[in-house]
Design a protein around this motif. Structure first.
Motif, PDB file in Angstrom:
ATOM      1  N   TYR A 105       0.766  -1.293   0.057  1.00  0.00           N
ATOM      2  CA  TYR A 105       0.086   0.051  -0.007  1.00  0.00           C
ATOM      3  C   TYR A 105       0.955   1.235   0.024  1.00  0.00           C
ATOM      4  O   TYR A 105       0.560   2.352  -0.444  1.00  0.00           O
ATOM      5  CB  TYR A 105      -0.843   0.076   1.168  1.00  0.00           C
ATOM      6  N   LEU A 154       5.394  -2.311   6.837  1.00  0.00           N
ATOM      7  CA  LEU A 154       4.769  -2.747   8.039  1.00  0.00           C
ATOM      8  C   LEU A 154       5.039  -4.062   8.410  1.00  0.00           C
ATOM      9  O   LEU A 154       5.402  -4.748   9.546  1.00  0.00           O
ATOM     10  CB  LEU A 154       3.214  -2.668   8.105  1.00  0.00           C
ATOM     11  N   ARG A 182      -6.925   5.287  -2.995  1.00  0.00           N
ATOM     12  CA  ARG A 182      -6.182   4.705  -2.072  1.00  0.00           C
ATOM     13  C   ARG A 182      -4.945   4.311  -3.055  1.00  0.00           C
ATOM     14  O   ARG A 182      -3.651   4.371  -2.535  1.00  0.00           O
ATOM     15  CB  ARG A 182      -6.844   3.508  -1.772  1.00  0.00           C
ATOM     16  N   TYR A 216       0.784  11.914   5.556  1.00  0.00           N
ATOM     17  CA  TYR A 216      -0.222  11.148   4.839  1.00  0.00           C
ATOM     18  C   TYR A 216      -1.326  12.211   4.223  1.00  0.00           C
ATOM     19  O   TYR A 216      -1.833  12.230   3.228  1.00  0.00           O
ATOM     20  CB  TYR A 216      -0.806  10.191   5.611  1.00  0.00           C
ATOM     21  N   VAL A 251      -6.641  -6.665  10.456  1.00  0.00           N
ATOM     22  CA  VAL A 251      -7.266  -5.898   9.401  1.00  0.00           C
ATOM     23  C   VAL A 251      -7.092  -6.783   8.163  1.00  0.00           C
ATOM     24  O   VAL A 251      -6.065  -6.772   7.646  1.00  0.00           O
ATOM     25  CB  VAL A 251      -6.740  -4.480   9.588  1.00  0.00           C
ATOM     26  N   ARG A 282      -2.817   0.402   9.356  1.00  0.00           N
ATOM     27  CA  ARG A 282      -3.163  -0.526   8.574  1.00  0.00           C
ATOM     28  C   ARG A 282      -4.477   0.381   7.710  1.00  0.00           C
ATOM     29  O   ARG A 282      -4.863  -0.023   6.564  1.00  0.00           O
ATOM     30  CB  ARG A 282      -3.673  -1.709   8.913  1.00  0.00           C
ATOM     31  N   LEU A 283      -5.463   0.759   8.471  1.00  0.00           N
ATOM     32  CA  LEU A 283      -6.623   1.372   8.060  1.00  0.00           C
ATOM     33  C   LEU A 283      -6.111   2.558   7.162  1.00  0.00           C
ATOM     34  O   LEU A 283      -6.877   2.659   6.127  1.00  0.00           O
ATOM     35  CB  LEU A 283      -7.564   1.812   9.263  1.00  0.00           C
ATOM     36  N   LEU A 284      -5.256   3.116   7.389  1.00  0.00           N
ATOM     37  CA  LEU A 284      -4.826   4.428   6.886  1.00  0.00           C
ATOM     38  C   LEU A 284      -4.366   3.940   5.424  1.00  0.00           C
ATOM     39  O   LEU A 284      -4.685   4.283   4.530  1.00  0.00           O
ATOM     40  CB  LEU A 284      -3.622   4.826   7.409  1.00  0.00           C
ATOM     41  N   ASP A 285      -3.634   2.752   5.441  1.00  0.00           N
ATOM     42  CA  ASP A 285      -3.257   2.035   4.012  1.00  0.00           C
ATOM     43  C   ASP A 285      -4.297   1.935   3.140  1.00  0.00           C
ATOM     44  O   ASP A 285      -4.195   2.097   1.862  1.00  0.00           O
ATOM     45  CB  ASP A 285      -2.349   0.818   4.330  1.00  0.00           C
ATOM     46  N   LEU A 286      -5.402   1.488   3.782  1.00  0.00           N
ATOM     47  CA  LEU A 286      -6.678   1.076   3.172  1.00  0.00           C
ATOM     48  C   LEU A 286      -7.509   2.442   2.880  1.00  0.00           C
ATOM     49  O   LEU A 286      -8.436   2.329   2.259  1.00  0.00           O
ATOM     50  CB  LEU A 286      -7.263   0.083   4.010  1.00  0.00           C
ATOM     51  N   GLY A 287      -7.142   3.642   3.122  1.00  0.00           N
ATOM     52  CA  GLY A 287      -7.551   4.813   3.112  1.00  0.00           C
ATOM     53  C   GLY A 287      -8.779   5.125   3.771  1.00  0.00           C
ATOM     54  O   GLY A 287      -9.682   6.050   3.580  1.00  0.00           O
ATOM     55  N   ILE A 288      -8.615   4.597   5.142  1.00  0.00           N
ATOM     56  CA  ILE A 288      -9.778   4.732   6.092  1.00  0.00           C
ATOM     57  C   ILE A 288      -9.082   5.660   7.136  1.00  0.00           C
ATOM     58  O   ILE A 288      -8.150   4.916   8.007  1.00  0.00           O
ATOM     59  CB  ILE A 288     -10.313   3.460   6.514  1.00  0.00           C
ATOM     60  N   THR A 289      -9.646   6.661   7.413  1.00  0.00           N
ATOM     61  CA  THR A 289      -8.983   7.659   8.283  1.00  0.00           C
ATOM     62  C   THR A 289     -10.208   8.450   8.936  1.00  0.00           C
ATOM     63  O   THR A 289     -11.316   8.315   8.635  1.00  0.00           O
ATOM     64  CB  THR A 289      -7.997   8.561   7.702  1.00  0.00           C
ATOM     65  N   CYS A 310     -15.424   3.580   1.309  1.00  0.00           N
ATOM     66  CA  CYS A 310     -15.208   4.355  -0.047  1.00  0.00           C
ATOM     67  C   CYS A 310     -15.079   2.924  -1.018  1.00  0.00           C
ATOM     68  O   CYS A 310     -14.038   2.706  -1.921  1.00  0.00           O
ATOM     69  CB  CYS A 310     -13.836   4.945  -0.309  1.00  0.00           C
TER      70      CYS A 310
END
Lengths: 667, 74
Positions: free
Chosen positions: A56, A61, A91, A244, A485, B26-33, B55
């Motif tokens: 990503y 990570l 994304r 970010y 996740v 990890r949520l941020l990686d998936l675009g969730i913030t 999204c």
């Protein structure tokens, strides 16, 4: 020309790789970690395509994500092919922006334009190209649409890096970037801006790299000054988050300009999901699918095919060898070596190729369709209760095919303790090499209940793994943090071509092993059985093999099979589980008019046969698996532990089954 | 999010700071913030994970982490 293929997970990277390259030039491992490195040749032979793991972001990570970052830092690459999922443009662009900062020529393959269209998203690729300053080619990787154009653009356009800082990180961060650039000026060939931004974001790999080449103190102080400055001025959560959000601002601007969204219809995925991840039906559906898989592999399809192949090998092929040997007047020794050693040993293993390919086909189907991630979700609750997480179930299912890729798949698990636990327990999953042993024994002793008995062994493997997970995670491997996740990609109807390719990729190892390992092993075992302390061509009971097996046999007596033959085959089973079969075929050399299954009835009772199968299931990871465990854990101690606990648990369980069964009057 | 999840619940994330660092990342990686809209798609039984959509993508997270997300109804 070296081109690296990079993109988010689940964006169709593998399909694109397969479509762009005719064949693998090379499949190996990334240095230092056992992450598969695939290199292919473009169909027009204009260069090499290197497949990178899906990530990503370049700030890693987990361990396999780190592969990408170290690739960028240590290896040379001419161009980057960035694949984007058009239906998840925003994304995906986070990674793209980081790649552009790397200042190498980038080409973008805009994939899944069809999926995006179905969701009511239309992307203007010309505008996107203008914004990013690099060529953008829309493709549908699954059916190869647009791939020709992609190859064309890669090999013809110059794709000069466009020096344009797409993201403005704010004046404080930009000042820090300039300060870092000044410190590392002239000390690296990589883009200074890229290194600086990654360093500020907290990228450990870049940090190690920069601290080696430049003054670590200076760099750290720039970082901490910037952090406190931002904290005071903007009250932001962290520097990484600040960066970010700046990227996100830029992305939102781009997305607003290039994407047109209209009303959407409910995708089929959600309809399927409401069934397969249903509250009550989720686990039963999974078990049903597993049952169908085993029935097809062992009963409905696999066994008839294997029987046909067996008849072919023992009939026409053996006759062919016989007549060829007679024609060249081969000596009795050579004759015996080829017929009793090689044909029996290698042939006995090759017979199981159909069943193994069917199993691998289903595993590929589960992987390609997107169901695997759902399985992880459905199983998470159970896995969590034993100290693992749902993702650990995926290595275990892959382990059913072969433990080696299963153990490698554990690297997607982010927390080190859970990863180690998964690595240690995956060998308990009954791999396809153990399958020939079951197939042989259930055919001889449990003909009426083949699939059921085999299924019971698979389930036993899972139950033992989960029980041990609980034991280990609450004693020697206590983990404080757990992370779960998981992205649930939309369902995709797998393409036959890619299914076949991944089945073949997995299955060819088995055939190759038969041609090398099993081949050599068969010769060796046959020689040990042919020679003895009293010379050559001795009666097998007086051979070296009998002597070696005889030492171990008494230990195995309490678990039902204290014969030197069983002991000898177990020793060879460490090299590869399927050698157990080739060894047995040699030891109990089967006369023409009978078969091994019939002969075994003289040596085993049904109870002893079951005990034997349980022992085979658990007793030791094979040589290749042991090597993989060592590579992945990097620890001799844990590797020895993996072998040791398996031997103990196998002996204890086989003992309980055999002695317990006898108590209940079973034989 | 409150403790009773129902499929179909919708909301907007306002605070993620109580969620563990790793999960946040990890949520941020998936675009969730913070600011992302989320919708509960399904809930696994026996306190199992939940599947949320944000999204246009679906992700699975554990219930105990979902509880720590502060979400307002929209």
């Amino acid at each position: 020309m070296e081109i690296a293929l990079i993109g988010n997970p689940n964006t169709g990277k593998t399909s694109l790789f397969n479509n762009l390259t005719g064949s693998y030039e090379y499949v190996g491992n990334w240095s230092g970690v056992t992450v598969e490195k695939k290199v292919g040749v473009f169909k027009n032979t204009q260069g090499h395509l290197i497949d990178l793991p899906g990530v990503y972001t370049l700030n890693p990570l987990s361990k396999d994500e780190g592969v990408v970052t170290s690739f960028f830092l240590t290896e040379s690459v001419d161009r980057l092919l960035n694949i984007l999922d058009a239906s998840q443009l925003e994304r995906n662009l986070h990674l793209t922006l980081q790649l552009l900062e790397f200042e190498k020529p980038v080409l973008i393959g805009l994939n899944m334009v069809d999926v995006a269209k179905k969701r009511g998203i239309q992307i203007n690729s010309a505008k996107l190209s203008a914004f990013l300053g690099v060529p953008v080619v829309p493709v549908v990787a699954r059916n190869g649409k647009g791939c020709d154009k992609l190859v064309d653009v890669i090999s013809t356009k110059s794709m000069k890096p466009v020096k344009k800082n797409l993201v403005y990180y704010g004046k404080e961060v930009e000042a820090a970037i300039a300060a870092i650039s000044a410190v590392i000026e002239g000390k690296t060939e990589h883009s200074q801006r890229f290194l600086a931004v990654q360093y500020l974001e907290g990228n450990e790999y870049v940090k190690n790299y920069l601290h080696q080449i430049a003054d670590a103190m200076k760099l750290s102080s720039i970082l901490s000054n910037l952090e406190s400055e931002l904290q005071n001025r903007y009250d932001c959560k962290s520097l990484a988050n600040f960066i970010y959000l700046k990227r996100k601002e830029t992305i939102e601007k781009i997305a607003a300009a290039v994407a047109v969204k209209t009303d959407t219809v409910i995708p089929l995925t959600e309809k399927i999901d409401s069934i397969v991840t249903n509250k009550y039906l989720g686990i039963p559906i999974f078990l049903l699918l597993m049952y169908l898989m085993f029935m097809l592999t062992f009963d409905w399809l696999g066994t008839p095919l294997s029987d046909m192949l067996d008849a072919f090998l023992t009939g026409p092929i053996t006759n062919l060898f016989e007549s060829a040997l007679t024609a060249i007047h081969a000596s009795a020794f050579i004759h015996a070596l080829i017929i009793e050693g090689l044909v029996a040993g290698v042939g006995g293993v090759l017979v199981f190729v159909p069943q193994i390919f069917i199993l691998f086909f289903f595993i590929s189907l589960l992987e390609d369709s997107g169901y695997m991630a759902r399985v992880a979700l459905v199983m998470d609750r159970i896995m969590e209760s034993v100290g693992l997480n749902g993702k650990a179930f995926i290595p275990m299912i892959i382990g059913f095919g072969c433990n080696v890729p299963g153990i490698m798949a554990a690297r997607t698990i982010e927390t080190p303790k859970e990863r180690l636990l998964t690595i240690l327990l995956t060998p308990l999953m009954s791999c396809s090499a153990r399958l020939p042993v079951y197939a042989l024994f259930v055919g001889g002793f449990f003909a009426g209940h083949r699939a059921l008995v085999v299924l019971s062994l698979y389930v036993l493997g899972i139950v033992v793994a989960l029980t041990l997970a609980k034991v280990f995670s609450s004693t020697i491997l206590k983990a404080e943090t757990s992370l779960f996740v998981i992205e649930l990609p939309p369902y995709r109807l797998p393409q036959f071509q890619s299914l076949w390719r991944s089945t073949w990729d997995k299955g060819k190892g088995f055939i190759r092993k038969a041609g090398t390992f099993i081949f050599a092993g068969s010769v060796f075992i046959w020689l040990l059985s042919y020679a003895g302390p009293n010379g050559l061509n001795v009666d097998m009971d007086h051979s070296f093999l009998a002597a070696i097996g005889g030492v171990i046999a008494p230990i195995l007596a309490p678990i039902g099979f204290g014969t030197w033959q069983a002991a000898a085959s177990l020793i060879t089973g460490f090299l590869a589980k399927e050698s157990i079969i080739s060894t047995m075929n040699i030891i109990y050399f089967v006369p023409k008019d009978s078969n091994l299954q019939g002969l075994l009835a003289n040596y085993y009772t049904p109870l002893a046969a079951y005990s034997f199968m349980v022992f085979i299931l658990l007793y030791i990871p094979c040589l290749a698996t042991t090597a993989t465990i060592y590579k992945e854990t990097g620890s001799k101690k844990w590797t020895a532990f993996a072998i040791g606990y398996a031997l103990v648990i196998a002996y204890v369980l086989a003992f309980l089954i055999y002695q317990g069964g006898k108590l209940f009057g079973l034989v | 999010m409150n403790h009773s999840f129902k499929a179909g619940d919708k909301g907007k994330i306002v605070d993620l700071s109580h969620v563990s660092q790793l999960v946040q990342r990890r949520l941020l990686d998936l675009g969730i913030t913070e600011g992302s809209e989320v919708c509960v798609k399904c809930v696994m039984p026996f306190g199992g994970p939940i599947m949320i959509e944000s999204c246009g993508q679906c992700i699975g997270i554990r219930r105990k982490e979902a509880i720590q997300m502060e979400v307002v109804k929209i």
